[in-house]
Design a protein around this motif. Structure first.
Motif, PDB file in Angstrom:
ATOM      1  N   MET B   1      30.182   3.991 -10.302  1.00 19.75           N
ATOM      2  CA  MET B   1      30.495   4.905  -9.186  1.00 19.75           C
ATOM      3  C   MET B   1      31.603   5.859  -9.607  1.00 19.75           C
ATOM      4  SD  MET B   1      32.359   2.208  -6.644  1.00 19.75           S
ATOM      5  CE  MET B   1      31.404   0.770  -7.021  1.00 19.75           C
ATOM      6  N   SER B   2      31.434   7.119  -9.303  1.00 18.19           N
ATOM      7  CA  SER B   2      32.419   8.088  -9.787  1.00 18.19           C
ATOM      8  C   SER B   2      33.734   7.942  -9.057  1.00 18.19           C
ATOM      9  CB  SER B   2      31.889   9.506  -9.561  1.00 18.19           C
ATOM     10  OG  SER B   2      32.986  10.406  -9.663  1.00 18.19           O
ATOM     11  N   CYS B   3      34.799   7.939  -9.789  1.00 19.07           N
ATOM     12  CA  CYS B   3      36.104   7.704  -9.161  1.00 19.07           C
ATOM     13  C   CYS B   3      36.785   9.019  -8.859  1.00 19.07           C
ATOM     14  CB  CYS B   3      36.983   6.881 -10.087  1.00 19.07           C
ATOM     15  SG  CYS B   3      37.683   5.489  -9.230  1.00 19.07           S
ATOM     16  N   ARG B   4      36.369  10.083  -9.558  1.00 17.64           N
ATOM     17  CA  ARG B   4      37.014  11.372  -9.289  1.00 17.64           C
ATOM     18  C   ARG B   4      36.390  11.968  -8.037  1.00 17.64           C
ATOM     19  NH1 ARG B   4      37.220  10.070 -13.749  1.00 17.64           N
ATOM     20  NH2 ARG B   4      38.596  10.500 -15.489  1.00 17.64           N
TER      21      ARG B   4
ATOM     22  N   MET D   1      31.253   2.613 -12.459  1.00 22.65           N
ATOM     23  CA  MET D   1      32.422   3.023 -11.755  1.00 22.65           C
ATOM     24  C   MET D   1      33.157   4.052 -12.584  1.00 22.65           C
ATOM     25  SD  MET D   1      33.111  -0.811 -10.597  1.00 22.65           S
ATOM     26  CE  MET D   1      34.265  -0.651  -9.283  1.00 22.65           C
ATOM     27  N   SER D   2      34.446   4.048 -12.574  1.00 19.25           N
ATOM     28  CA  SER D   2      35.144   5.172 -13.192  1.00 19.25           C
ATOM     29  C   SER D   2      34.919   5.193 -14.703  1.00 19.25           C
ATOM     30  CB  SER D   2      36.636   5.057 -12.938  1.00 19.25           C
ATOM     31  OG  SER D   2      37.260   4.623 -14.128  1.00 19.25           O
ATOM     32  N   ASP D   3      34.863   6.391 -15.245  1.00 18.62           N
ATOM     33  CA  ASP D   3      34.630   6.498 -16.687  1.00 18.62           C
ATOM     34  C   ASP D   3      35.699   5.706 -17.425  1.00 18.62           C
ATOM     35  OD1 ASP D   3      33.488   9.936 -16.774  1.00 18.62           O
ATOM     36  OD2 ASP D   3      32.974   8.223 -15.527  1.00 18.62           O
ATOM     37  N   ARG D   4      36.937   5.883 -16.976  1.00 21.30           N
ATOM     38  CA  ARG D   4      38.025   5.232 -17.681  1.00 21.30           C
ATOM     39  C   ARG D   4      37.911   3.720 -17.521  1.00 21.30           C
ATOM     40  NH1 ARG D   4      41.940   5.768 -15.189  1.00 21.30           N
ATOM     41  NH2 ARG D   4      41.340   7.593 -13.992  1.00 21.30           N
ATOM     42  N   ALA D   5      37.590   3.330 -16.314  1.00 22.00           N
ATOM     43  CA  ALA D   5      37.699   1.899 -15.996  1.00 22.00           C
ATOM     44  C   ALA D   5      36.796   1.061 -16.884  1.00 22.00           C
ATOM     45  CB  ALA D   5      37.348   1.669 -14.541  1.00 22.00           C
ATOM     46  N   TRP D 860      44.159  -2.103  -6.703  1.00 28.43           N
ATOM     47  CA  TRP D 860      45.221  -1.158  -6.322  1.00 28.43           C
ATOM     48  C   TRP D 860      45.313  -0.032  -7.320  1.00 28.43           C
ATOM     49  CZ3 TRP D 860      46.653  -1.975  -1.569  1.00 28.43           C
ATOM     50  CH2 TRP D 860      46.544  -3.262  -1.042  1.00 28.43           C
ATOM     51  N   ARG D 861      44.900  -0.300  -8.566  1.00 22.12           N
ATOM     52  CA  ARG D 861      44.889   0.755  -9.582  1.00 22.12           C
ATOM     53  C   ARG D 861      43.758   0.437 -10.550  1.00 22.12           C
ATOM     54  NH1 ARG D 861      50.544   0.421 -11.897  1.00 22.12           N
ATOM     55  NH2 ARG D 861      49.913   2.441 -12.621  1.00 22.12           N
ATOM     56  N   ASP D 862      43.460   1.387 -11.421  1.00 21.26           N
ATOM     57  CA  ASP D 862      42.381   1.140 -12.376  1.00 21.26           C
ATOM     58  C   ASP D 862      42.817   0.075 -13.364  1.00 21.26           C
ATOM     59  OD1 ASP D 862      40.224   2.716 -11.630  1.00 21.26           O
ATOM     60  OD2 ASP D 862      41.244   4.528 -12.316  1.00 21.26           O
ATOM     61  N   PRO D 863      41.941  -0.911 -13.619  1.00 23.16           N
ATOM     62  CA  PRO D 863      42.304  -1.926 -14.603  1.00 23.16           C
ATOM     63  C   PRO D 863      42.337  -1.316 -15.996  1.00 23.16           C
ATOM     64  CG  PRO D 863      40.022  -2.188 -13.975  1.00 23.16           C
ATOM     65  CD  PRO D 863      40.582  -1.100 -13.100  1.00 23.16           C
ATOM     66  N   GLU D 864      43.121  -1.967 -16.864  1.00 24.07           N
ATOM     67  CA  GLU D 864      43.246  -1.444 -18.228  1.00 24.07           C
ATOM     68  C   GLU D 864      42.916  -2.559 -19.211  1.00 24.07           C
ATOM     69  OE1 GLU D 864      46.732   0.455 -21.110  1.00 24.07           O
ATOM     70  OE2 GLU D 864      47.227  -0.527 -19.213  1.00 24.07           O
ATOM     71  N   ASN D 874      31.793  -8.732 -19.898  1.00 21.85           N
ATOM     72  CA  ASN D 874      30.422  -9.167 -19.670  1.00 21.85           C
ATOM     73  C   ASN D 874      29.585  -7.976 -19.203  1.00 21.85           C
ATOM     74  OD1 ASN D 874      28.061 -10.237 -18.810  1.00 21.85           O
ATOM     75  ND2 ASN D 874      28.971 -11.827 -17.507  1.00 21.85           N
ATOM     76  N   PRO D 875      28.592  -7.560 -20.000  1.00 24.35           N
ATOM     77  CA  PRO D 875      27.815  -6.359 -19.652  1.00 24.35           C
ATOM     78  C   PRO D 875      27.033  -6.511 -18.351  1.00 24.35           C
ATOM     79  CG  PRO D 875      27.363  -7.086 -21.884  1.00 24.35           C
ATOM     80  CD  PRO D 875      28.102  -8.181 -21.214  1.00 24.35           C
ATOM     81  N   ASP D 876      26.844  -7.754 -17.886  1.00 20.17           N
ATOM     82  CA  ASP D 876      26.069  -7.956 -16.663  1.00 20.17           C
ATOM     83  C   ASP D 876      26.904  -7.776 -15.415  1.00 20.17           C
ATOM     84  OD1 ASP D 876      23.917  -8.493 -18.222  1.00 20.17           O
ATOM     85  OD2 ASP D 876      24.246 -10.666 -18.255  1.00 20.17           O
ATOM     86  N   VAL D 877      28.188  -7.495 -15.593  1.00 20.06           N
ATOM     87  CA  VAL D 877      29.076  -7.347 -14.439  1.00 20.06           C
ATOM     88  C   VAL D 877      29.861  -6.057 -14.613  1.00 20.06           C
ATOM     89  CG1 VAL D 877      30.969  -8.385 -13.144  1.00 20.06           C
ATOM     90  CG2 VAL D 877      29.297  -9.842 -14.270  1.00 20.06           C
ATOM     91  N   THR D 878      29.908  -5.236 -13.568  1.00 21.22           N
ATOM     92  CA  THR D 878      30.679  -3.995 -13.703  1.00 21.22           C
ATOM     93  C   THR D 878      32.160  -4.324 -13.698  1.00 21.22           C
ATOM     94  OG1 THR D 878      30.495  -3.781 -11.327  1.00 21.22           O
ATOM     95  CG2 THR D 878      29.176  -2.289 -12.648  1.00 21.22           C
ATOM     96  N   VAL D 879      32.916  -3.413 -14.279  1.00 23.28           N
ATOM     97  CA  VAL D 879      34.367  -3.451 -14.110  1.00 23.28           C
ATOM     98  C   VAL D 879      34.670  -2.571 -12.912  1.00 23.28           C
ATOM     99  CG1 VAL D 879      36.570  -2.825 -15.103  1.00 23.28           C
ATOM    100  CG2 VAL D 879      34.809  -3.842 -16.524  1.00 23.28           C
ATOM    101  N   ARG D 880      35.341  -3.136 -11.943  1.00 25.07           N
ATOM    102  CA  ARG D 880      35.552  -2.418 -10.691  1.00 25.07           C
ATOM    103  C   ARG D 880      36.642  -1.366 -10.852  1.00 25.07           C
ATOM    104  NH1 ARG D 880      33.891  -7.351 -11.943  1.00 25.07           N
ATOM    105  NH2 ARG D 880      36.031  -8.044 -11.688  1.00 25.07           N
ATOM    106  N   SER D 881      36.416  -0.227 -10.244  1.00 27.28           N
ATOM    107  CA  SER D 881      37.404   0.843 -10.356  1.00 27.28           C
ATOM    108  C   SER D 881      38.422   0.712  -9.224  1.00 27.28           C
ATOM    109  CB  SER D 881      36.722   2.206 -10.252  1.00 27.28           C
ATOM    110  OG  SER D 881      36.378   2.424  -8.911  1.00 27.28           O
ATOM    111  N   ARG D 882      39.440   1.505  -9.296  1.00 33.34           N
ATOM    112  CA  ARG D 882      40.484   1.461  -8.272  1.00 33.34           C
ATOM    113  C   ARG D 882      39.901   1.825  -6.914  1.00 33.34           C
ATOM    114  NH1 ARG D 882      42.608   7.207  -7.508  1.00 33.34           N
ATOM    115  NH2 ARG D 882      41.784   8.044  -9.450  1.00 33.34           N
TER     116      ARG D 882
END
Lengths: 166, 180, 444, 973
Positions: B1-4, D1-5, D860-864, D874-882
């Motif tokens: 999901m896009s965050c921006r 989710m977020s590109d960075r996340a 509360w913030r993007d995980p790092e 784990n590729p079967d689970v997304t990393v959640r974005s902030r």
């Protein structure tokens, strides 16, 4: 908006205007219009026009809102039924709020449309001479098609000024 | 999901969102690949089956792209096209890669966001034809995305299939079937 | 003094409020604008890197921002109450004050409406809260109180704005006729071609009646819905059937207090004394006292009904915590502001000395903010599993946003004052004509 | 989710690091334009998107459990136990699972390094590095024996042989090789040697024991073989009757092991021996006429009767009645097992304590029933603390030219008092084989980074009959080399008469030793040794149930006498002085796994502290010092001083303070003293002066209130009242939602749960739960989906009654979180899951407010995830974005996978086929998962038990999780 010749009289007391209107109507001059800075009851009463029928727009509006308010939550819940918190898919108690708000919303919008048509944007000026404004300290009565008789009555009623409008 | 905050996020409500939906539905044009690989020639003229290159489509989430080894398999022998020098040129290009043992960096054509759990296996095994999502690849010179690959598009098919057997296919419209 | 000249004097007083603003005005505007700007910047931090800027943490997932939301919705109440309900009850004292409170209502809703969006984890998806046909075939969950909120607040904003704008049309017409330049053009626009013919008045008065009829239940509903944001949950301290009336009363209390807080300086600054008289103020003070006693009753009921429960009851535990725990000082300050303070208004002296009156009313607003804070924060901090108890303390970013909202509100208000007629001219005229008629009656 | 996340970063990093091909296909697409890089030659059996499992072995502690590594696209993503392997039996502890983070640790050395004149490290080629080392060794060798020293962890396998061979080849003595296992219970070996001539750690079968008495042996956390012991112990739990295994904990501090105990004897530190003697005395006292007493022990009566019970009780710091009560129990409930000492009770008299305990075991006939000699291969006996001290002296005296540190960090493991750092400074060439910077590497001149276990070959035989094989589960990440190989190559560069091994290749080495063994074992008519070897590699080892020596150990004549006397009573503590208790924990053990993110982030079960050391003091002590949790305490002992934040904990005596082993603070305070008989470190038996430092350093605590406030959240049952209290939910407003085919549910047995946190680590690993760091922890923004709630009692100041409640999403049928979500981001699936659709969540956080269990965590913030950690995701689970809410999903990806498998094979999902990560790894097997729709499923049967109750049932959320109430001990007669 037709403009027909007639007599326009201005007053500074609503009571005086009301008196003039009454005697004019007594004399059979019925096509009367007033310009008022405020809805003075006595003047409105003297003109003796029927009550506004704006209800006929507002009421259906409210009903439409009611129906929409019922349909929106019910149909959308059914379109993709997802159970939440073990509650029914169509749980009307929860929808009551929506139904009520929709009723009020659509109702008042209908009401707005109606009043806009009848009283705003040039609506409801009737035969009252164009370019004449009486929102300030004076009020005016216009006797459409009135002649000398109307003039006389106005003067008797204590109009500040009386003039003919072609 | 896009965050921006996307442009659509700025204009809320119906109009904006519908606009969003629109632009989502237009598939992108075919990307420019390092070498011109013609599905038409391979899958069309030579009638090579999809899974003979995209080998794991039937038993893995991803269909997989053929290894250079697989290209070599045929092009050890097929080194030119008698009547089309253009094609020969392309084959030469491929052979250069093979000689240098370099992989070809294909540009990805079909992409699903990470929030989607998609497996080719499940779709292929339940009888979905490759062309239903990828279009008539055997007629394409360069592979391009034909389906929008949007949620609405997936859902349309899922709902259709579910309608066929509502009971045992209830899960087809369960969010967790496709979202991870 | 003839009716006409009194009509004219009214117009003059109102037009005077639109006169060239003095230094004081500009200072006020500059201050509120910059406070708002700072708040906006503070919020941009959250948009950029997330809500970790706040003091929020499990279990306290809501804090200042939601408190502010409820507070401003509350403020928004008095306006429609005074203009609509009192209109239906034919309470004449409303005439002088309802315009200001209506303006206040609209601006307050505009403020309140920001918060549900501001507090979101992903505000750029706020539009998902509206039911609109979309490619994903997804709708909203109409069982969620938050969706009720969306409907209640948007409806309330629409209706009260209509109410305000329509109510002002005749006044704009009056102002238009005597204004020049951009004002004339603007007022011509805003008066929607009003000419004040009896025909127009005939429909207008009828429609106005209906607006009032719609707005009245709406006022009651909106804050009930807001209260259900909490009452519909299972959280001890939130889950209470008392909330709707309790919240509505509270809303009116804070709203009226805010009206007074604004009116008192206003009539000084713009010399509206003869339009907004002490009598009007007294009537408002009565409203404050009335609602404050209702509030006191609600507090008492909540507490007295839970105290008899066994000590292990989470409900009771939460209330005891509220009164004696980490946030106890705030609780007792709230009681002082909302229950004790307003009683001072029984004394005429207090009502008539501007400073004292302001002090009481501002205190009430502080108290009402604290009330919402207490309800939200203490209940969350003290849920069923003791292992998860944790307090919440707002961070500076949240305070910046909280005060930024006040900046935003007063900014709008100050601008509004210079454009809108802050007293209803036409209705004042009606009043005068009415009185005139009475005098005439006596004369004969 | 977020590109960075996620997506983006992990994949890019991976491509950069591993340069592996075809991965983009497996990883999630996200970046703007993506390249699909085909493999040149496809490796067989690596199919993108399909997990591939390898069997190997865990080296995080000497227990040596078997491991199954799940790999995706050629990278290890999760470690689980090896179900076939007899020690771990499919379970894996917290530390074992965290090993994968050592593999992907961002600080790992990328290749060999050499320290230049400027003291800075710079990359160097392997050849040069090995040359330099070879020359140094050659030079040292010329200067006589003992100039080359090697420090290593216990290597019961080929690696050990190579090390010994190399040292021997360069003329070293056996003593030149220091096997550093700080927590090795040397006193038990010494006592065994003295009494029975068996310098071994007896193998245990706690499942057979009716009563287990632990004298400071934290066998459920770190002692010897915790996973195995936990499984054995749990086997006897979860029952109501008298056959339920009972545990008695003896020690000045209530350890996590003690939490599982039915009774805690609060002996003062050092009081364990008097207590043990008291027990022995009572047992052998003819007056008590204990039946079936081992004669050779009974013969000790005269010596023992000289001791006065009152005096012993006084020395122990407990009531004489308690000693007698326990003694009666031991006499009545047989067989039993008396364990000890463990680090927290290992004082100057440790061997005596061990001996007395062994005598007790012998007396009541535990040998041959719950414990055996003859299973400890004893091929790699760890060196004693005395030897470690000797090494440091030699180094300080400049008698060491080359110090090799292989998988050991002596500078961090040895007490600060020994000043090993300064000593190391006098060694011309310190060589570290560490994977990432540690104390020794910081002083090393040459760094030859070893492979991670998951990248290497090897063999471990922790016990007779158990041969566990280590094999690479993925290609090495960096330019590292396996230590054995380096040593062999170095040996190759020394002009040795004969090569140490036929080949320097670790695989050859493995085959040469383990391979031969396996094939010999498989030899015989019609057997196929080669196949046996292949199978052994596939299964992760070769296991023969070597029959333990059934014959009882023979008590050597007069050997016992020396242990039956008590030394002079310890001097009374000076004012402000308290006993220092050093203890290991399940999460950190001896601290060797260093600062792995998961082990740091996950709170200690007993104190709920994360990311920080702490010192436990009793409320009384806290009151005396006027400190509360988070205030800095100044501890000053003979060894050294340290400042540690206090944690006020009713589970410790007023005359003691406890600090976790493995922390720098513990190292600073660790006494240099020894147990003279065994030469083991005397962790216990020293005192420190305690004072408030006057400063404050708030502890990152997970707990709010540690008391239940009379709410009876965690229930207990007794034999008298075997049924848990259930709320009356007969009146329902709505019909219950139907679950047509499945209703996934879980049962958690609180009588088995030991709070070891293995499940929590498993959850982090399986579900990409982010590690947010100390600041977030202090702020209370822990992201764990599963936390172990720990209640100390009912009311503050009340009786200490520790209860554990693993709290995770209860997957309620009537979930309060669902109704309040405005956008359907959370809802109830037809299979009974409380789904959370991350990409639909807008973050109103109302769901968390409305969740009575507060199991939802918010980003509360993007995980790092610092590279290369993303490779573990784990590729079967997304990393959640902030900005989105997340929570336990019952490992829905596993459910989905199993259902897919079943559908492929056209069969229904079998019971027990779906196992969430937490249930899979639980050493106590306290977690059962299954289909509540199937009345015959293991889950349904467990959930029907009368002990079953549900958390906050009165709220009528109808949770899918049933807790089985902990059984309170029936009072002793």
């Amino acid at each position: 908006m037709r403009t027909e010749p007639g007599v326009l009289a201005t007053f500074d007391e609503p009571a005086a205007a009301a008196r003039a209107i009454r005697s004019l109507r007594g004399r059979g001059i019925r096509d009367l219009h007033a310009g008022l800075p405020a809805p003075f009851p006595e003047v409105v009463a003297a003109l003796g026009k029927p009550r506004s029928a704006i209800d006929y727009a507002t009421m259906p509006g409210a009903l439409l809102g009611l129906v929409l308010g019922i349909l929106l939550p019910v149909l959308t819940s059914l379109s993709w039924p997802l159970v939440t918190g073990g509650k029914e898919i169509v749980s009307l108690p929860a929808f009551v709020v929506i139904i009520f708000e929709m009723t009020v919303l659509v109702g008042s919008i209908a009401n707005l449309v109606a009043v806009t048509v009848r009283s705003f944007l040039g609506g409801g000026t009737g035969a009252f001479p164009r370019g004449e404004h009486f929102n300030g300290d004076r009020l005016a009565v216009f006797a459409a098609g009135g002649g000398d008789e109307a003039e006389r009555v106005f003067r008797e009623a204590g109009a500040l000024e009386v003039r003919r409008v072609a | 999901m896009s965050c921006r905050p996307s442009i659509a996020s700025l204009l809320t409500g119906l109009a904006g969102a519908l606009a969003l939906a629109r632009c989502g539905e237009r598939p992108p044009p075919a990307p420019v690949q390092p070498i011109v690989f013609s599905h038409r020639i391979h899958a069309g003229l030579n009638a090579i089956g999809c899974t003979s290159c995209h080998a794991s489509a039937e038993h893995a989430p991803v269909a997989g792209i053929p290894s250079m080894d697989r290209c070599r398999g045929c092009h050890k022998f097929v080194k030119e096209d008698k009547d089309d020098p253009a094609i020969t040129a392309q084959i030469q290009a491929l052979l250069r890669y093979l000689d240098e043992d370099k992989p070809i960096e294909w540009v990805r054509v079909h992409r699903l966001p990470d929030l989607v759990y998609f497996t080719h296996e499940r779709h292929v095994r339940s009888g979905v034809q490759c062309s239903e999502c990828h279009g008539a690849v055997e007629k394409m010179e360069a592979a391009r995305q034909v389906a929008p690959l949007t949620m609405g598009w997936c859902l349309e098919c899922h709902r259709r299939k579910q309608a066929e057997r509502p009971l045992e296919r209830a899960h087809l419209t369960d969010c967790l079937t496709c979202h991870k | 003094m003839s009716t006409a000249s009194r009509f004219r004097s009214i117009e003059d007083t109102v037009r005077a409020t639109h006169g060239k603003p003095g230094a004081g005005y500009w200072v006020a505007l500059a201050v509120s604008a910059s406070v708002f700007a700072f708040g906006a910047w503070a919020y941009s931090l959250i948009v950029r890197s997330g809500l970790h800027w706040t003091g929020l943490r499990r279990p306290g997932m809501w804090g200042n921002l939601i408190t502010d939301f409820v507070f401003w919705v509350g403020i928004a109440h008095s306006g429609t109450l005074i203009s609509a309900i009192l209109f239906l009850f034919r309470a004449r004292f409303r005439t002088a004050v309802y315009r200001v409170s209506e303006m206040m209502t609209v601006f307050a809703v505009l403020t309140a409406g920001l918060y549900p969006v501001l507090h979101l984890g992903r505000p750029w998806f706020a539009y998902w809260l509206f039911p609109y046909p979309n490619e994903r075939a997804l709708w909203v969950n109409f069982r969620s109180p938050l969706i009720w909120d969306v409907f209640a607040v948007t409806t309330y904003l629409t209706v009260s704005s209509i109410f305000l704008v329509v109510g002002m049309a005749p006044d704009f017409a009056a102002l238009r006729d005597r204004a020049e330049g951009w004002r004339r053009r603007l007022y011509a626009l805003l008066s929607f071609g009003w000419r004040g013919t009896d025909e127009q008045w005939r429909h207008y008065t009828r429609a106005y009646l209906f607006f009032a009829a719609f707005a009245t239940p709406l006022v009651v509903s909106v804050h009930s819905v807001v209260s259900w944001d909490f009452a519909a949950s299972v959280l001890p301290g939130w889950h209470s059937t008392l909330f709707p009336p309790y919240f509505v009363a509270g809303a009116i209390l804070s709203g009226v207090a805010m009206v007074i807080t604004i009116l008192v300086p206003l009539r000084k600054a713009f010399h509206l004394e003869e339009l907004i008289t002490q009598r009007h103020v007294d009537m408002l003070c009565r409203l404050v006292i009335l609602t404050s006693t209702i509030i006191t009753y609600s507090y008492a009921t909540e507490i007295l009904l839970t105290l008899p429960q066994p000590a292990t009851d989470p409900e009771r535990s939460t209330f005891v915590y509220r009164m004696t725990g980490d946030y106890a000082p705030l609780f007792w300050l709230m009681v002082a502001c909302n229950c004790i303070g307003p009683l001072l208004l029984y004394w005429r002296k207090v009502r008539e000395t501007a400073a004292a009156l302001l002090a009481v009313c501002i205190a009430v607003n502080v108290g009402m903010w604290l009330e919402r804070f207490n309800i939200i924060v203490t209940s969350l901090a003290h849920d069923r599993l003791p292992f998860d108890w944790r307090t919440y303390v707002p961070r500076w970013v949240e305070w910046a946003i909280t005060f930024g909202a006040f900046g935003w509100f007063f900014m709008l208000f100050l601008v509004g004052l210079k454009i809108f007629p802050s007293v209803s001219i036409s209705e004042m005229k009606e009043e005068i004509a009415h009185e005139g008629a009475l005098e005439a009656g006596h004369a004969h | 989710m977020s590109d960075r996340a996620q997506g983006g970063l992990p994949r890019r990093t991976f491509l950069k690091i591993a340069g592996a091909a075809g991965l983009a296909a497996g990883c999630s697409p996200k970046a703007a334009t993506q390249k699909l890089v085909p493999l040149l030659v496809p490796p067989e059996d690596i199919v993108p998107g399909v997990p591939l499992y390898y069997r190997t072995v865990c080296r995080e502690c000497p227990a040596g459990c078997g491991v199954t590594a799940r790999t995706r696209e050629g990278r290890a993503v999760k470690l689980e136990g090896n179900p076939e392997e007899p020690i771990g039996r499919g379970a894996l502890c917290a530390r074992g699972q965290a090993a994968v983070q050592a593999l992907y640790h961002p600080d790992r050395f990328r290749g060999p390094m050499r320290r230049g004149a400027d003291g800075r490290l710079s990359p160097v080629g392997w050849d040069q590095a090995e040359d330099q080392l070879a020359q140094a060794i050659a030079a040292a060798r010329a200067r006589g024996p003992g100039r080359v020293r090697l420090v290593t962890r216990a290597e019961p396998g080929a690696a050990g042989d190579v090390q010994r061979a190399l040292l021997a080849a360069v003329g070293g003595r056996p003593a030149d090789r220091l096997v550093l296992e700080p927590l090795d219970p040397a006193p038990v070996r010494a006592a065994g040697a003295a009494l029975f001539g068996r310098p071994e750690i007896p193998a245990l079968d706690l499942a057979a024991a009716h009563t287990v008495v632990s004298f400071g042996a934290d066998f459920l956390e770190s002692w010897v073989s915790p996973v195995e012991y936990t499984r054995q112990f749990a086997a006897g739990r979860g029952r109501i009757g008298d056959d339920r295994t009972r545990l008695v904990w003896v020690g000045p501090r209530l350890s996590l092991t003690g939490v599982s105990a039915d009774r805690w004897l609060r002996v003062r530190s050092g009081g364990e021996l008097p207590l043990a003697l008291g027990l022995l005395r009572w047992v052998v006292d003819p007056g008590n006429a204990v039946a079936g007493l081992a004669p050779e022990v009974a013969a000790l009566a005269p010596a023992l009767l000289r001791l006065s019970p009152a005096d012993l009780a006084a020395r122990a710091g407990v009531a004489a009645a308690d000693i007698e009560g326990l003694a009666r129990e031991l006499a009545r409930r047989r067989p039993s097992a008396l364990l000890g000492p463990g680090p927290s009770s290992q004082g100057p008299d440790a061997t005596a304590l061990a001996a007395v305990l062994l005598l007790l075991d012998l007396a009541v006939g535990n040998f041959g029933r719950t414990m055996w000699y003859g299973l400890d291969p004893a091929e790699e006996v760890p060196s004693t603390a005395a030897e470690a001290a000797a090494l440091v002296e030699a180094m300080a005296a400049g008698q060491v030219d080359v110090l090799l540190a292989v998988n050991a960090d002596p500078l961090a493991a040895l007490p600060a008092a020994l000043k090993a750092g300064e000593a190391a400074a006098r060694v011309p060439l310190v060589v570290s084989f560490a994977l990432r910077p540690d104390a020794t590497a910081a002083r090393a001149h040459l760094i030859l980074p070893d492979h991670h276990t998951l990248e290497s070959f090897g063999d471990v035989s922790p016990r007779a009959g158990v041969l566990n094989l280590a094999q690479p589960v993925m290609t090495p990440l960096f330019d590292t080399r396996q230590a054995v190989q380096v040593l062999l190559e170095v040996a190759g560069r020394l002009q040795l008469p004969a090569p140490l091994a036929p080949s320097a290749d670790p695989y050859d080495l493995l085959q040469d030793r383990a391979g031969k063994r396996v094939q010999q074992a498989a030899a015989g008519p019609g057997a196929d040794p080669a196949a046996a070897w292949r199978e052994a590699l596939q299964r992760g080892g070769a296991w023969s149930d070597a029959a333990p020596a059934r014959r009882l150990p023979q008590l050597a004549r007069d050997a016992a006498a020396r242990f039956l006397a008590l030394g002079p009573a310890p001097a009374p503590a000076a004012a402000g002085e308290v006993d220092l208790v050093l203890f290991p924990t399940a999460l950190h053990g001896d601290g060797r796994s260093g600062e792995l993110p998961w082990l740091q982030e996950i709170p200690d079960t007993l104190t709920s502290v994360s990311w920080s050391p702490w010192a436990e003091i009793s409320p009384a002590t806290a009151g005396r010092l006027g400190v509360r949790s988070g205030d800095l305490l100044a501890l000053a002992g003979a060894a050294g001083r340290a400042e540690v934040p206090a944690y006020v904990f009713p589970g410790i005596r007023d005359d003691a303070v406890a600090v976790r082993l493995g922390s720098a603070e513990a190292r600073a305070l660790m006494p240099a003293g020894l147990d003279p008989v065994s030469g083991a470190r005397a962790y216990a038996g020293s005192r420190v002066a305690l004072s408030a430092a006057g400063r404050r350093e708030p502890l990152p605590l997970l707990e709010g209130s540690p008391y239940q406030h009379g709410r009876e959240i965690v229930q207990t049952v007794t034999a008298a009242a075997p049924a848990a209290r259930r709320a009356d939910l007969t009146h329902q407003m709505y019909p219950e939602p139907r679950h047509p085919d499945h209703r996934w549910a879980m049962a958690i047995d609180l009588d088995r749960c030991t709070g070891c946190e293995a499940c929590v680590v498993a959850c982090f690993a399986e579900n990409n739960v982010p590690v947010m760091g100390a600041e977030a922890a202090r702020m209370g923004r822990y992201m764990g989906w599963l936390r172990i709630e720990r209640y100390l009692g009912d009311e503050p100041g009340g009786a200490l009654d520790v209860q554990l409640l693993p709290m995770l999403c209860q997957q309620c049928t009537n979930a309060p979180c669902e109704t309040v979500c405005p956008v359907y981001a959370t809802y109830h699936t037809p299979e009974g899951l409380n789904a959370q659709v991350y990409n639909r969540c807008v973050g109103t956080r109302y769901c968390s407010n409305n969740c009575p269990y507060k199991v939802r965590t918010f980003n509360w913030r993007d995980p790092e995830f610092r590279a290369p950690l993303p490779m573990q995701l784990n590729p079967d689970v997304t990393v959640r974005s902030r900005g989105v809410m997340e929570k336990c999903t019952f490992c829905v990806q596993r459910i989905r996978y199993a259902e897919g498998q079943a559908r492929d094979e056209g069969r229904p999902v079998a019971d027990g086929e779906i196992v969430p990560a937490c249930a899979q790894t639980c050493p106590a097997q306290a977690i059962v998962f299954g289909d509540a729709n199937d009345p015959a499923s293991r889950l349904s049967r467990a959930a029907r038990a009368p002990r079953g109750f549900r958390a906050l049932e009165e709220v009528n959320t109808q949770p899918a999780i049933t807790y089985l109430a902990r059984v309170r001990r029936a009072e002793e007669p």
